[in-house]
Write an enzyme that holds these catalytic residues in place. Structure first.
Site, mmCIF file in Angstrom:
data_model
loop_
_atom_site.group_PDB
_atom_site.id
_atom_site.type_symbol
_atom_site.label_atom_id
_atom_site.label_comp_id
_atom_site.label_asym_id
_atom_site.label_seq_id
_atom_site.Cartn_x
_atom_site.Cartn_y
_atom_site.Cartn_z
ATOM 1 N N CYS A 1 24.569 -28.339 46.541
ATOM 2 C CA CYS A 1 25.926 -28.780 46.900
ATOM 3 C C CYS A 1 26.437 -27.947 48.080
ATOM 4 O O CYS A 1 26.458 -26.710 47.993
ATOM 5 C CB CYS A 1 26.862 -28.609 45.704
ATOM 6 S SG CYS A 1 28.599 -28.908 46.125
ATOM 7 N N ASP B 1 22.373 -29.247 42.830
ATOM 8 C CA ASP B 1 22.766 -30.573 42.339
ATOM 9 C C ASP B 1 21.521 -31.203 41.739
ATOM 10 O O ASP B 1 20.438 -31.100 42.325
ATOM 11 C CB ASP B 1 23.258 -31.463 43.488
ATOM 12 C CG ASP B 1 24.753 -31.318 43.753
ATOM 13 O OD1 ASP B 1 25.465 -30.788 42.875
ATOM 14 O OD2 ASP B 1 25.192 -31.712 44.841
ATOM 15 N N VAL C 1 5.507 -48.340 49.956
ATOM 16 C CA VAL C 1 5.448 -46.892 50.121
ATOM 17 C C VAL C 1 4.467 -46.340 49.085
ATOM 18 O O VAL C 1 4.444 -46.783 47.931
ATOM 19 C CB VAL C 1 6.845 -46.238 49.954
ATOM 20 C CG1 VAL C 1 7.383 -46.354 48.541
ATOM 21 C CG2 VAL C 1 6.783 -44.770 50.372
ATOM 22 N N GLU C 2 3.639 -45.396 49.486
ATOM 23 C CA GLU C 2 2.698 -44.750 48.572
ATOM 24 C C GLU C 2 3.503 -43.747 47.734
ATOM 25 O O GLU C 2 4.244 -42.920 48.278
ATOM 26 C CB GLU C 2 1.591 -44.075 49.390
ATOM 27 C CG GLU C 2 0.331 -43.815 48.595
ATOM 28 C CD GLU C 2 0.454 -42.542 47.782
ATOM 29 O OE1 GLU C 2 0.045 -42.524 46.607
ATOM 30 O OE2 GLU C 2 0.998 -41.569 48.331
ATOM 31 N N LEU C 3 3.343 -43.812 46.378
ATOM 32 C CA LEU C 3 4.254 -43.065 45.500
ATOM 33 C C LEU C 3 4.115 -41.542 45.604
ATOM 34 O O LEU C 3 5.102 -40.818 45.529
ATOM 35 C CB LEU C 3 4.058 -43.487 44.038
ATOM 36 C CG LEU C 3 4.561 -44.888 43.702
ATOM 37 C CD1 LEU C 3 4.322 -45.183 42.226
ATOM 38 C CD2 LEU C 3 6.037 -45.042 44.044
ATOM 39 N N TYR D 1 25.932 -35.705 48.393
ATOM 40 C CA TYR D 1 25.045 -36.740 47.868
ATOM 41 C C TYR D 1 25.279 -38.089 48.539
ATOM 42 O O TYR D 1 24.371 -38.901 48.690
ATOM 43 C CB TYR D 1 25.191 -36.853 46.332
ATOM 44 C CG TYR D 1 26.416 -37.589 45.865
ATOM 45 C CD1 TYR D 1 26.401 -38.966 45.669
ATOM 46 C CD2 TYR D 1 27.595 -36.912 45.628
ATOM 47 C CE1 TYR D 1 27.530 -39.643 45.248
ATOM 48 C CE2 TYR D 1 28.724 -37.589 45.209
ATOM 49 C CZ TYR D 1 28.695 -38.948 45.026
ATOM 50 O OH TYR D 1 29.807 -39.622 44.608
ATOM 51 N N GLU D 2 26.512 -38.339 48.999
ATOM 52 C CA GLU D 2 26.784 -39.613 49.674
ATOM 53 C C GLU D 2 25.972 -39.707 50.974
ATOM 54 O O GLU D 2 25.622 -40.802 51.420
ATOM 55 C CB GLU D 2 28.281 -39.755 50.002
ATOM 56 C CG GLU D 2 29.182 -39.837 48.774
ATOM 57 C CD GLU D 2 29.711 -38.475 48.339
ATOM 58 O OE1 GLU D 2 29.126 -37.433 48.751
ATOM 59 O OE2 GLU D 2 30.695 -38.423 47.570
#
Ligand SMILES: [Ca+2]
Ligand SMILES: [Ca+2]
Ligand SMILES: [Ca+2]
Ligand SMILES: [Ca+2]
Ligand SMILES: [Ca+2]
Ligand SMILES: [Ca+2]
Ligand SMILES: [Ca+2]
Ligand SMILES: [Ca+2]
Ligand SMILES: [Ca+2]
Ligand SMILES: [Ca+2]
Ligand SMILES: [Ca+2]
Ligand SMILES: [Ca+2]
Ligand SMILES: [Ca+2]
Ligand SMILES: [Ca+2]
Ligand SMILES: [Ca+2]
Ligand SMILES: [Ca+2]
Lengths: 133, 133, 133, 133, 133, 133, 133, 133, 133, 133
Positions: free
Chosen positions: J49, J56, J71-73, J90-91
């Protein structure tokens, strides 16, 4: 079917960055009358697996019966935060937290449990106990 | 990364505003025949953290085995409401509720538990017991 | 901030409307071989609070170990329905059900538990036990 | 395999004991600015099945969008308590509650739902809606 | 308020249609080394209530510690299916399953539990135990 | 690794034992004012798989919007009990229940859903709909 | 059966102690690129019922789509804490929070929901919406 | 901190071992009257990750609206079992199951979903749809 | 009502393909100070039923108290993967895992539990224990 | 009631340590036939944060409809691990992940959601969407 190599994007520390100095005792006002059973849960614990260098996530549970001192919760939060980038097996993490807590608040009884989230499908839990001699 | 200062928008009281007078005993009609195990749960307890001045929220659980008296539930609701703006560590709240309840209904056995909601991710539970000598 | 008064829209009876005659024993066919542990749950119990005159709702749980007789479940349903408009403290309800059941089926062991839904946020549970002398 | 007959231990009333007079409207202070969506849940509703004379238990849910008035919750509790010993099909209960509520608070929209607990293994839910013309 | 009469649309059998012959033992290969604790759950059990002639539904749980034999699961499924149209009190069903299982696999320990779904709101559980003499 | 053969210990009927005559309509008193949405759930449905001759277990859900008639719940219980020993694919069961219900209560809308418990690990759900032309 | 009178052990304030000044906007860095849907939940809200003078407890949920500003979460915590000892109907609380939030962060869209814990068995939820003109 | 190498203790196959021949259609008897919505769930699916050679575990969900044919469930179980030792990305598995099912039962609509259990903490779900032209 | 025959689309191995060599011990650093209780859960275990040749799925739980060695979790994952295509009764699987683990890490105490998913509606759990002599 | 000051026991990085280079696209083999809906969940996300310097914790959910690439995981796991010690609101995290993922796999549609665990009792969720022009 090759298994691509990745480097972990952060530095892994060793256990000597952790100090029990951050833990603060507070006086237990009812010591002369009776003890109390306390259970503290931190579900946002993280450290690093020493085999893979990847983050380990889990819940740390501390159960204790104080003698003359309680642990102050905010100081415990900062103490546990020290493990964030440290590489340790969880079986040893649980023992180290137990040793540090006992040295600072000297309880009648304490049990520390670590519940770790699955890796490769496998989850594990470890717990160690201390009884005041 | 400064950490702005806020003032709490209410006054914090000390424990001496709390009186056990609000607790009302009622007669247990089956005393001559057998005792009974009772468990009362108040999930809407609130008081104030003496470290931060912020509200603490939690559940108070009272388990007891009466001798000659039960506690009247509405009087217990008003008794617990007295802690709303009082600043006390939860480990001491649990002990004070136990002392007040024992003084009013004089049970064979009683255990008081406080389960407090997470602060900084960390939750905690404390419980104290009384056995009639 | 006045607190308007309401009259309860039904008549409250006293405990003497309840008769254990409705409870029917049935023979336990395996008495000569072994006993059995039985747990019966009625989650739709209701009676009336004698302090407020308002309905109390809850779950009645009957655990027992029969000697020569079981209780017939439909007769138990009608027996418990008798409390619908009776005003009794739940701690006494639990004891009265235990007395009536013991008198009719004469078990080796019985425990009656009442779990009552929250009032003013507070819920409570009471349980009483009988062991054949 | 005979099926013993039992008499219900309480009197069943008809719907005319129920009056909407118990419902009290309170003024909605934000009427000039915007409406609001409200959902009220009473999980402790009980009435009587007109087929069997036995208690029906369930949850009544009232969803509405007020115009100038809200319903006062304590008055709603006493209004619903009137159904306690009334014998009505739940499909008609839901409609009667809707009619009475609409007559007293005159909302923009209202939906009344009754969720009834299982009988013979079978549970059922009914809901009726009103939209202000 | 008449209570219409219905005939059950299937024939009810008596307990003598049930044979323990369907249960098949299999050899426990680790008998010489150690025993094992086993718990088998069949949540789709059904039989018929001898009071009402209506289906009873429930879960049968078998816990045991084998001596020289295990029960083969598919044979157990067919054994339990024999109760489908049989009229028996559940307290007796639990005892009969225990007797039949003990006669076929001769265990060190066995406990049979029946958990039956609600009838008239009331659910019940019964369990009986066997310990090898 | 032989796969032993077992005979099913009960007789399997065909669909013609099922009659819609058991379903009883009751008058919907609010027809002139508004319709209502009804959802009925029977979690104790059972019939027989025509491929294996083994019991199928599941939940039948009936959602409808009545015109002039409701279905009486006890009659529905007896109607569904007729499938107990009938061998039918569940996709056809759902359609037959829908046809029978529509013929008796003639609703504005009806949807019948069958949720069947796992066989060989695989569970399945089927639902069919009717809209009054 | 008298209903004893209790005095509430704290002072009830009026809504004018609440100021939107405590709410702090922070800049939304991606305003030029796209908006974002945000949902904030505070499950530890409390205020006072103006009918009974007793605490109301509940969860406040704020859903919004920002324009140029987000709300800083710690400032929101202190803003909501102002309601602790204020006597307001929850339907009006929800509207006041919406008005104050809109005045400070001026969002494209906002919805405020209050979910209140049961009183006398009855729980209720209210939600109000704002759309930028 | 070395990362020890392990060899997978089984052989990984390619997708050409899978044949849609195992899928058996059965006639849908109500085709002339109405279609039906069907949802089949297999929570015990397993195949092999082509990146790591390790098992992938998950749930396969098939939702469809038949035209003239249903899929027989036991045949579907054997069809899905063919993927056990095949190495395929789950995004392609979902598409292949959809293609094979459509070719055999030719439905009006079909959607295949694969929900895969976490690997390295990350879980994923994929779903593909077919609509009859 | 014929029961079509299917061939399992993979080869079933015997137990001799399983070697305890894959299990790797790691040193327990706190041996001189205290032991620790450990619980490891692998919910993605699979092997093959020797009666039907079909996959068995379940959860393997290993609880132990180490002496001088812990088991390395990744090595345990590969060890358990060896059972994937092996045909063994689960009661014997649990015993074999216990024997292999004890031989490699020589603990003070160990318990191995296998929880297997339902087959024909029936699920089962088995657990075996070892205590160091 | 002083509020002791603690220093965070790790260094906070800025967003420029994060590179989208770690994300690896893989070819979507069914592009010519149909797209697919994918939902990826990482419940072990952590960052810092920027207001408090404290960790966070939360869940990142990525929903997308690929065009030519998936996408490869494992690469996504390493990409998300880069945020571990970065200080971001976080936004903005949600927007940055969306931008990076879109730049690498160029999907038809994508939505990124972050669900963050409570701080001071308050939890929050944010989600941003992209639609290919
Ligand atoms: Ca210190
Ligand atoms: Ca690890
Ligand atoms: Ca007093
Ligand atoms: Ca605190
Ligand atoms: Ca009698
Ligand atoms: Ca009035
Ligand atoms: Ca009824
Ligand atoms: Ca035999
Ligand atoms: Ca008829
Ligand atoms: Ca079947
Ligand atoms: Ca300001
Ligand atoms: Ca209120
Ligand atoms: Ca074929
Ligand atoms: Ca994978
Ligand atoms: Ca080795
Ligand atoms: Ca790259």
């Amino acid at each position: 079917m090759e298994n691509k190599h990745y480097d972990r994007p952060f530095t892994v520390d060793t256990a000597d960055v952790i100090t029990s100095d951050l833990l603060e005792p507070i006086e237990y006002a009812y010591k002369s009358k009776r003890s109390i059973d306390i259970k503290i849960t931190q579900p946002e614990y993280t450290s690093v697996c020493p085999m893979t260098g990847l983050p380990d996530n889990g819940t740390i549970i501390i159960e204790y019966r104080p003698d003359a001192h309680l642990v102050e919760l905010k100081s415990l939060k900062y103490y546990l935060m020290q493990y964030r980038n440290v590489g340790m097996f969880y079986e040893h993490v649980v023992n180290k937290i137990l040793d540090d807590m006992v040295s600072v608040i000297n309880p009648l009884y304490m049990k520390v449990t670590g519940e770790f989230t699955p890796r490769g499908g496998i989850s594990s839990v470890g717990s160690a106990e201390y009884i005041k001699p």
